[in-house]
Design an enzyme around this catalytic site. Structure first.
Site, short mmCIF file in Angstrom:
data_model
loop_
_atom_site.label_atom_id
_atom_site.label_comp_id
_atom_site.label_asym_id
_atom_site.label_seq_id
_atom_site.Cartn_x
_atom_site.Cartn_y
_atom_site.Cartn_z
N LYS A 163 0.84 -1.18 0.00
CA LYS A 163 0.00 0.00 0.00
C LYS A 163 0.89 1.24 0.00
CE LYS A 163 0.59 2.15 3.15
NZ LYS A 163 1.84 2.86 3.58
N TYR A 248 -4.12 4.65 6.46
CA TYR A 248 -4.56 3.69 7.48
C TYR A 248 -5.88 4.14 8.11
CZ TYR A 248 -0.15 1.19 7.17
OH TYR A 248 0.90 0.45 6.71
P1 NAD Z 1 12.54 1.96 1.34
O1 NAD Z 1 12.96 3.27 0.80
O2 NAD Z 1 13.11 1.53 2.63
O3 NAD Z 1 12.83 0.80 0.27
C1 NAD Z 1 12.55 0.96 -1.09
C2 NAD Z 1 13.36 -0.01 -1.92
O4 NAD Z 1 13.12 0.28 -3.29
C3 NAD Z 1 14.88 0.11 -1.67
O5 NAD Z 1 15.45 -1.16 -1.64
C4 NAD Z 1 15.36 0.87 -2.89
O6 NAD Z 1 16.70 0.56 -3.23
C5 NAD Z 1 14.39 0.37 -3.96
N1 NAD Z 1 14.29 1.30 -5.09
C6 NAD Z 1 14.33 0.91 -6.38
N2 NAD Z 1 14.23 1.97 -7.18
C7 NAD Z 1 14.15 3.06 -6.39
C8 NAD Z 1 14.02 4.47 -6.65
N3 NAD Z 1 13.94 4.96 -7.89
N4 NAD Z 1 13.95 5.29 -5.58
C9 NAD Z 1 13.97 4.82 -4.34
N5 NAD Z 1 14.07 3.48 -4.01
C10 NAD Z 1 14.17 2.64 -5.05
O7 NAD Z 1 10.93 1.98 1.39
P2 NAD Z 1 10.00 1.03 2.25
O8 NAD Z 1 9.70 1.71 3.53
O9 NAD Z 1 10.53 -0.33 2.26
O10 NAD Z 1 8.62 1.14 1.39
C11 NAD Z 1 8.40 0.33 0.25
C12 NAD Z 1 6.89 0.20 0.01
O11 NAD Z 1 6.31 -0.40 1.16
C13 NAD Z 1 6.14 1.50 -0.18
O12 NAD Z 1 5.10 1.32 -1.09
C14 NAD Z 1 5.58 1.81 1.19
O13 NAD Z 1 4.40 2.59 1.17
C15 NAD Z 1 5.28 0.43 1.69
N6 NAD Z 1 5.32 0.34 3.15
C16 NAD Z 1 4.33 -0.31 3.77
C17 NAD Z 1 4.34 -0.46 5.14
C18 NAD Z 1 3.31 -1.27 5.82
O14 NAD Z 1 3.22 -1.23 7.04
N7 NAD Z 1 2.51 -2.04 5.08
C19 NAD Z 1 5.36 0.12 5.89
C20 NAD Z 1 6.40 0.78 5.23
C21 NAD Z 1 6.36 0.88 3.84
#
Ligand code: NAD
Length: 401
Positions: A163, A248
């Site tokens: 999400k 949320y």
């Molecule tokens: P993050 O920034 O920690 O990780 C993102 C990943 O994508 C990294 O490994 C990064 O290298 C990669 N990536 C590839 N291309 C990229 C670009 N152009 N720019 C930036 N990163 C790039 O993010 P996250 O917190 O892991 O979030 C990822 C997804 O998960 C999002 O959609 C976020 O909304 C969702 N999320 C959901 C929850 C939940 O509780 N369900 C919690 C946090 C994040």
């Protein structure tokens, strides 16, 4: 199909247990689990005054679990999703997709994933040739979800997408169409809909314990730091706090009531002098009106100390969760008049890894050929409401849905 039959029994058992937890005084799960022929039962050695211990499982053996490819190895994948496989009953990680091969190799070794099952973004489609992969879990920045869901669907694998589903309802519609055309399942990872405390509250509502719903108040906020992160870049995030954490509150207002909003009023705040909020809003407050007369009032911010709660008010009881949307430690209480006295109840609900529950639900859908409880359409509905929220904030007018 012994696998499906046995898995179905276990899953139905979990569903029955969840129901029992939410109804009969929120009893411990172990008291209500029926005997399964392949489940080892251990005798209780403690006295009747002690909490009974439960034997976990039966879990599916490795070779019958659904294999997931994790796409994107950022914070959520490393801190929550990959560890959650350790608590899952039907799922296992079998492939990784990352732009950083060395990092992926280290993680593959930690989780027992074959080194030959590491893919880059450019050769992502090669997942099609890996028979171990049955599901793809997209954990990339929001602005990349559409591309990776559409490309993933073409591999013929089922897709679980984080999400918010996308950055617009148009993208969400495209993702749904692509998955339908490819005849693969699409589920949006609304973890709170699988989390036991949220499910128990939903059960209180469906059993009519709160009476008729009148009000919902909720906040989900946190303090953002690094101004360079993708969450603050509109093309990658689709917005600020609203699609990330405010979602949320919106989803809970809909999921917990089972109603869909018909009108939206909203305002956003984007300070001029803060480098973090050049492209996206810092705060947003919105109210939703539902056809029954139930209303939801929500706030979300990227500029306050972490705060996560919800309160539901019905004609015969109120219920509160604080925290409501945490990874661990969610708490539920509710209160109603019992005879002449107000009776506040804080039910004992066993904490479970909500990411494991969510992935296992998707695995179950794949094993049984059933539709997920949170399909692409669920994500699309939220995008339509979020677009109405932004429109109302921009125009200062009430927006009908
Ligand atoms: P993050 O920034 O920690 O990780 C993102 C990943 O994508 C990294 O490994 C990064 O290298 C990669 N990536 C590839 N291309 C990229 C670009 N152009 N720019 C930036 N990163 C790039 O993010 P996250 O917190 O892991 O979030 C990822 C997804 O998960 C999002 O959609 C976020 O909304 C969702 N999320 C959901 C929850 C939940 O509780 N369900 C919690 C946090 C994040």
């Amino acid at each position: 199909m012994t696998l499906v039959a046995s898995s179905r029994r276990s899953f139905l058992r979990s569903a029955a247990v969840a129901g029992a937890v939410a109804t009969a005084g929120f009893a411990q799960q172990s008291e209500r689990r029926p005997n399964e022929e392949n489940e080892v039962q251990l005798s209780q050695i403690h006295g009747p005054s002690e909490q009974k211990e439960s034997t976990p499982g039966p879990f599916l053996p490795e070779d019958r679990r659904v294999g997931f490819a994790i796409v994107g190895l950022g914070r959520l994948s490393l801190n929550q999703i990959l560890p959650a496989f350790g608590s899952s009953e039907y799922s296992k990680p079998v492939a990784l997709v990352s732009g950083d091969r060395a990092k992926a190799a280290k993680i593959a070794a930690q989780y027992g994933i074959n080194g030959s099952a590491i893919y880059g973004y450019a050769n992502y489609e090669e997942l099609a040739k890996n028979p171990e992969v049955k599901a793809i879990y997209i954990v990339l920045p929001n602005g990349m979800h559409e591309e990776y869901v559409v490309r993933g669907a073409k591999t013929g694998k089922h897709i679980l997408c984080e999400k918010p589903m996308a950055t617009s309802s148009k993208e969400a519609e495209h993702m749904i169409t692509a998955c339908k055309q490819a005849k693969v399942k699409l589920m949006i990872a609304y973890r709170q809909q699988y989390e036991p405390h949220n499910r128990a509250l939903r059960q209180l509502v469906t059993e009519g314990k709160l009476g008729e719903l009148r009000g919902f108040v909720s906040s989900n906020s946190q303090q953002e730091g690094d101004p360079a992160q993708w969450r603050l870049k509109r093309s990658l995030s689709g917005g600020g706090c609203l699609p990330d954490v405010g979602l949320y509150c919106l989803n809970a207002a809909r999921f917990l009531s089972g109603e869909e909003p018909s009108e939206v009023m909203a305002q956003t705040w984007q300070p001029k002098d803060d480098l973090r909020f050049v492209e996206v809003e810092a705060s947003c407050s919105f109210s939703l009106r539902f056809p029954s007369g139930y209303t939801a009032t929500c706030t979300t911010s990227y500029d306050v100390h972490k705060s996560q709660f919800l309160r539901m008010e019905g004609t015969s009881a109120w219920a509160e969760m604080s925290p409501a949307f945490a990874y661990h430690g969610n708490k539920l209480k509710w209160s109603h008049l019992d005879g002449e006295h107000e009776n506040e109840i804080a039910p004992q609900i066993e904490e479970k890894d909500q990411f494991a529950l969510e992935m296992d639900h998707f695995a179950e859908c794949i094993l049984e050929g059933i539709e997920p409880k949170t399909p692409g359409e669920e994500g699309l509905r939220d995008h339509r409401v979020m677009e109405a929220i932004y429109e109302s904030a921009r125009t200062g007018k009430r927006v009908k849905l």
